[in-house]
Write a protein that holds these residues in place. Sequence first.
Motif, PDB file in Angstrom:
ATOM      1  N   PRO A   1      14.978 -11.196   8.077  1.00 23.47           N
ATOM      2  CA  PRO A   1      14.407 -10.320   9.115  1.00 23.47           C
ATOM      3  C   PRO A   1      15.382  -9.236   9.563  1.00 23.47           C
ATOM      4  CG  PRO A   1      13.966 -12.620   9.610  1.00 23.47           C
ATOM      5  CD  PRO A   1      14.977 -12.598   8.498  1.00 23.47           C
ATOM      6  N   VAL A   2      16.666  -9.632   9.735  1.00 24.03           N
ATOM      7  CA  VAL A   2      17.683  -8.640  10.123  1.00 24.03           C
ATOM      8  C   VAL A   2      17.818  -7.568   9.048  1.00 24.03           C
ATOM      9  CG1 VAL A   2      20.148  -8.323  10.545  1.00 24.03           C
ATOM     10  CG2 VAL A   2      18.950 -10.269  11.557  1.00 24.03           C
ATOM     11  N   LEU A   3      17.835  -8.008   7.780  1.00 25.20           N
ATOM     12  CA  LEU A   3      17.968  -7.071   6.666  1.00 25.20           C
ATOM     13  C   LEU A   3      16.786  -6.107   6.623  1.00 25.20           C
ATOM     14  CD1 LEU A   3      19.431  -6.179   4.056  1.00 25.20           C
ATOM     15  CD2 LEU A   3      18.119  -7.923   2.845  1.00 25.20           C
ATOM     16  N   PHE A   4      15.563  -6.631   6.773  1.00 24.52           N
ATOM     17  CA  PHE A   4      14.392  -5.775   6.718  1.00 24.52           C
ATOM     18  C   PHE A   4      14.337  -4.820   7.913  1.00 24.52           C
ATOM     19  CE2 PHE A   4      12.534  -9.221   3.945  1.00 24.52           C
ATOM     20  CZ  PHE A   4      12.501  -8.448   2.802  1.00 24.52           C
ATOM     21  N   LYS A   5      14.798  -5.281   9.070  1.00 24.88           N
ATOM     22  CA  LYS A   5      14.863  -4.361  10.215  1.00 24.88           C
ATOM     23  C   LYS A   5      15.893  -3.276   9.971  1.00 24.88           C
ATOM     24  CE  LYS A   5      14.352  -5.586  14.502  1.00 24.88           C
ATOM     25  NZ  LYS A   5      14.495  -6.227  15.830  1.00 24.88           N
TER      26      LYS A   5
ATOM     27  N   GLY B   1      17.912 -16.467  10.710  1.00 30.25           N
ATOM     28  CA  GLY B   1      17.739 -15.019  10.628  1.00 30.25           C
ATOM     29  C   GLY B   1      16.621 -14.518  11.526  1.00 30.25           C
ATOM     30  N   GLY B   2      15.499 -15.258  11.567  1.00 28.53           N
ATOM     31  CA  GLY B   2      14.382 -14.854  12.417  1.00 28.53           C
ATOM     32  C   GLY B   2      14.713 -14.940  13.889  1.00 28.53           C
ATOM     33  N   VAL B   3      15.396 -16.016  14.273  1.00 25.49           N
ATOM     34  CA  VAL B   3      15.761 -16.194  15.679  1.00 25.49           C
ATOM     35  C   VAL B   3      16.720 -15.100  16.133  1.00 25.49           C
ATOM     36  CG1 VAL B   3      17.067 -17.689  17.249  1.00 25.49           C
ATOM     37  CG2 VAL B   3      15.302 -18.665  15.780  1.00 25.49           C
ATOM     38  N   THR B   4      17.689 -14.768  15.277  1.00 25.64           N
ATOM     39  CA  THR B   4      18.675 -13.743  15.667  1.00 25.64           C
ATOM     40  C   THR B   4      18.093 -12.338  15.677  1.00 25.64           C
ATOM     41  OG1 THR B   4      19.479 -13.700  13.369  1.00 25.64           O
ATOM     42  CG2 THR B   4      20.686 -15.063  14.934  1.00 25.64           C
ATOM     43  N   SER B   5      16.854 -12.184  15.254  1.00 26.56           N
ATOM     44  CA  SER B   5      16.202 -10.869  15.364  1.00 26.56           C
ATOM     45  C   SER B   5      15.257 -10.795  16.556  1.00 26.56           C
ATOM     46  CB  SER B   5      15.432 -10.551  14.075  1.00 26.56           C
ATOM     47  OG  SER B   5      14.279 -11.378  13.952  1.00 26.56           O
ATOM     48  N   MET B   6      15.116 -11.921  17.299  1.00 26.19           N
ATOM     49  CA  MET B   6      14.223 -11.943  18.464  1.00 26.19           C
ATOM     50  C   MET B   6      14.938 -11.338  19.678  1.00 26.19           C
ATOM     51  SD  MET B   6      12.427 -15.709  18.153  1.00 26.19           S
ATOM     52  CE  MET B   6      11.601 -16.221  16.634  1.00 26.19           C
ATOM     53  N   PRO B   7      14.366 -10.315  20.320  1.00 25.21           N
ATOM     54  CA  PRO B   7      15.021  -9.650  21.466  1.00 25.21           C
ATOM     55  C   PRO B   7      15.379 -10.613  22.599  1.00 25.21           C
ATOM     56  CG  PRO B   7      13.194  -8.330  20.664  1.00 25.21           C
ATOM     57  CD  PRO B   7      13.124  -9.629  19.924  1.00 25.21           C
ATOM     58  N   ALA B   8      14.490 -11.563  22.931  1.00 21.73           N
ATOM     59  CA  ALA B   8      14.761 -12.473  24.053  1.00 21.73           C
ATOM     60  C   ALA B   8      15.979 -13.353  23.757  1.00 21.73           C
ATOM     61  CB  ALA B   8      13.533 -13.346  24.315  1.00 21.73           C
TER      62      ALA B   8
ATOM     63  N   GLY C   1       9.723  -2.638  11.288  1.00 21.87           N
ATOM     64  CA  GLY C   1       9.633  -3.079  12.667  1.00 21.87           C
ATOM     65  C   GLY C   1       9.814  -4.589  12.760  1.00 21.87           C
ATOM     66  N   SER C   2       9.813  -5.113  14.000  1.00 24.05           N
ATOM     67  CA  SER C   2      10.069  -6.539  14.197  1.00 24.05           C
ATOM     68  C   SER C   2       9.040  -7.404  13.484  1.00 24.05           C
ATOM     69  CB  SER C   2      10.086  -6.876  15.696  1.00 24.05           C
ATOM     70  OG  SER C   2      11.144  -6.211  16.339  1.00 24.05           O
ATOM     71  N   ASN C   3       7.764  -7.176  13.735  1.00 21.32           N
ATOM     72  CA  ASN C   3       6.728  -7.990  13.112  1.00 21.32           C
ATOM     73  C   ASN C   3       6.685  -7.776  11.608  1.00 21.32           C
ATOM     74  OD1 ASN C   3       5.908  -9.212  15.475  1.00 21.32           O
ATOM     75  ND2 ASN C   3       4.313  -7.693  15.905  1.00 21.32           N
ATOM     76  N   ALA C   4       6.880  -6.532  11.185  1.00 20.30           N
ATOM     77  CA  ALA C   4       6.849  -6.238   9.749  1.00 20.30           C
ATOM     78  C   ALA C   4       8.000  -6.927   9.026  1.00 20.30           C
ATOM     79  CB  ALA C   4       6.911  -4.724   9.521  1.00 20.30           C
ATOM     80  N   SER C   5       9.168  -6.988   9.676  1.00 21.21           N
ATOM     81  CA  SER C   5      10.308  -7.626   9.037  1.00 21.21           C
ATOM     82  C   SER C   5      10.091  -9.126   8.898  1.00 21.21           C
ATOM     83  CB  SER C   5      11.590  -7.349   9.836  1.00 21.21           C
ATOM     84  OG  SER C   5      11.549  -7.959  11.104  1.00 21.21           O
ATOM     85  N   LEU C   6       9.517  -9.751   9.930  1.00 21.02           N
ATOM     86  CA  LEU C   6       9.236 -11.178   9.866  1.00 21.02           C
ATOM     87  C   LEU C   6       8.162 -11.474   8.823  1.00 21.02           C
ATOM     88  CD1 LEU C   6       9.304 -12.070  13.670  1.00 21.02           C
ATOM     89  CD2 LEU C   6      10.940 -12.823  11.928  1.00 21.02           C
ATOM     90  N   PHE C   7       7.146 -10.614   8.748  1.00 18.11           N
ATOM     91  CA  PHE C   7       6.100 -10.813   7.740  1.00 18.11           C
ATOM     92  C   PHE C   7       6.655 -10.644   6.329  1.00 18.11           C
ATOM     93  CE2 PHE C   7       2.661  -9.184   5.018  1.00 18.11           C
ATOM     94  CZ  PHE C   7       1.775 -10.266   5.104  1.00 18.11           C
ATOM     95  N   SER C   8       7.547  -9.682   6.143  1.00 17.51           N
ATOM     96  CA  SER C   8       8.176  -9.495   4.833  1.00 17.51           C
ATOM     97  C   SER C   8       8.988 -10.722   4.431  1.00 17.51           C
ATOM     98  CB  SER C   8       9.072  -8.256   4.854  1.00 17.51           C
ATOM     99  OG  SER C   8       8.321  -7.094   5.119  1.00 17.51           O
ATOM    100  N   SER C   9       9.610 -11.375   5.429  1.00 17.89           N
ATOM    101  CA  SER C   9      10.348 -12.603   5.168  1.00 17.89           C
ATOM    102  C   SER C   9       9.415 -13.713   4.709  1.00 17.89           C
ATOM    103  CB  SER C   9      11.104 -13.047   6.420  1.00 17.89           C
ATOM    104  OG  SER C   9      12.011 -12.064   6.828  1.00 17.89           O
ATOM    105  N   VAL C  10       8.220 -13.770   5.307  1.00 10.98           N
ATOM    106  CA  VAL C  10       7.226 -14.767   4.886  1.00 10.98           C
ATOM    107  C   VAL C  10       6.823 -14.529   3.438  1.00 10.98           C
ATOM    108  CG1 VAL C  10       4.873 -15.607   5.271  1.00 10.98           C
ATOM    109  CG2 VAL C  10       6.366 -15.150   7.222  1.00 10.98           C
TER     110      VAL C  10
END
Length: 536
Positions: free
Chosen positions: A312-316, A48-55, A321-330
Amino acid sequence: MVGGGVTANGDPNMAKAYPGRVTRHVTMACISAASGGLMFGYDIGISGGVTSMPAFLNKFFPDVYRKEELDHSVNQYCKFDSETLTMFTSSLYLAALLASFFASGVTRKFGRKSSIVSSAVIFFVGALFNALAVKLWMLIVGRILLGFGVGFSTQSVPMYLSEMAPYKRRGLFNSLFQFSITIGILIANLVNFVTANMKNGQGWRYSLGGAGVIALIIGISAIFNPETPNSLIERGDYEEARRKLQQIRGEDLDVQAEYNDLVAASRASQEVKHPWRNLLTTRKYRPQLILSILIPFFQQLTGINVVMFYAPVLFKTIGFGSNASLFSSVVTGGFNVLATVVAIFAVDKWGRRALFLEGGIQMFIFQIAVAALIGNKFGMSGVVTDLPRWYACIVVTCIVFFVAGFAWSWGPLGWLVPSEILPLEIRSSGQSIVVSVNMLFTFLIAQIFLMMLCAFKYWLFVFFACFVAIMTLFVYFFVPETKNIPIEEVSQVWEKHWYWKRFVDHQAVETELAVQKTKESAVEAELDSQKRKESA
C-alpha cells in the motif's frame, strides 16, 4: 546416507522406492501444519496496510502523518522515510532471527508438533499487545512476540511437512507452507481494505488483532496433529513411530524398509554429539551449509518483501490514492495465491531447478520493467502532476507478473529445498540457519527499504534485479535436482554434481554405506528378536 545412487540431476537410478500414497491422515496433518504459514503471511500483509492508515500514523507516527497528509512539498519517494516506522515492521523479523536458535532445541528435543503449538501461543499474545496498544512501546513488544512466533513456525513447519509427506509428493506438501503464507497475505490485504474505511479510526486495531484469531485456530488444530515418525524415532519412541508411519503411508502397505532406514539414520544422527559444530566445520556438510545460507539470502534479495511489506505504501508512493493502493494490494495478493497453486502441482512434475530458473528470468524482466515505468513518469524528482489510469494499470500488471514469478519459484522452493537436503543429524540446526538467514535479511530490507527508496528512487528496482540475475546463475550452476528422492537419501545428489562432489570423500562414502548396511541388519535382527519374544 542409505540406499543406492542417483544421477546428478536427481533422477533415481538405484534409489529405494518406498511404498506410500497420499492418505487422509497425511493430507489432514500436512494441511493443518502448513497453516502455520498463515501467521507469517498475515503479518507480512497487515503491516504495510496499517502503516498507510492516517489514524494509525497520526497516533503513533505523527511526523510521518504530517509529511504524508499535510506537507505536499516532500519528494514522493521520501514521504514514508522514518526509522521508527520501519522499526515497527522490521522488529518482528529481528525477534524471529533470535527465536530460530531457541526453536532448534525445542524442535529437536520436544518434537516438531510442540514447536508449532508454541509458535501459535506466542503469536496470539503478541497479537493482543498490538490490538490493545496505546503507546508505541506496546506495538514494538507485540511485534517482538509475533516475531518469536514466526521464528518457531518457520523453523518447524517445513521440517514437519518434508518428513510427513511421501517422498514423491514432498514438493507438493512442502509448498503448502508457502501457499499458506500467500493466503495469509491476501487475508491481511482484504482485512486492511475493510478496516481502513471504519469511521471511528480504530480499524487498525482490528487489522492487528486479526492475527490472534489466526494463531488461535492454528494452535488448536496443531494439538490434534500427529508427530512425525522421524521425530518420534529421534526421541526414542520406536513403536509409536512405526505405528504412525504405517498410518500415514497406508495400513495395507509394507513400511518396514522405510522404517529401518529412518531408525538407521536416527542412530547415525545420535552419534553426532555437536550438530552445530559438525554442520559448520565438517567438509561433507559444506554443500548443505552453503545452500542453507545462500538460498534464503537470495530469496530475500529478490525484492519480494518490498512489494509484500509495503505494497500500500509503495502504491501510494507511485500515485495511487489510499483506497486504490489497498485495492491494488488485494489484486497483487490474489495473483500471489494463484501462482503458488501452480508451484504446488508443478514442483514434483517439472522439478525444482526448472521452476527456479523460469521464475528468476520472469522476475528479472518485470522488475526492470517496473523500474523503467516508474522512472519514466517520476524521474528522480518524485514529482508527477497526473498519473493516467492506464499507465498505473500497466505498473500494477508488471508488479503482478513479478510476484507470480516469485510465487511459483523462489517462494515455495526457498523453504522446500533447504528442508529436504539436510540429513537428520543436522536437520534442526540447518533449518535454524535457513530461518536465521531469512529473517536477518528480511529484517534488514524491512528496516532500510523506505530509506533506500528515498535515496535510490526508481533505481532501487534495478538494484534488486541485479541480485535476481546473480541468483538465477547460481541455481543453474550449483543447485542440484532433488525431486522424487526419499528425504533420507537426498545426500546422494552431491556425489555426481560437477562442483559439490569435491567435498564428498568417496572412500568415506563407501565406508559409510558399509556401516549403514551393518546398522540396517542390526535393526532387522532386533526387530525379529522382538517379534519372537512377542510370539512367545
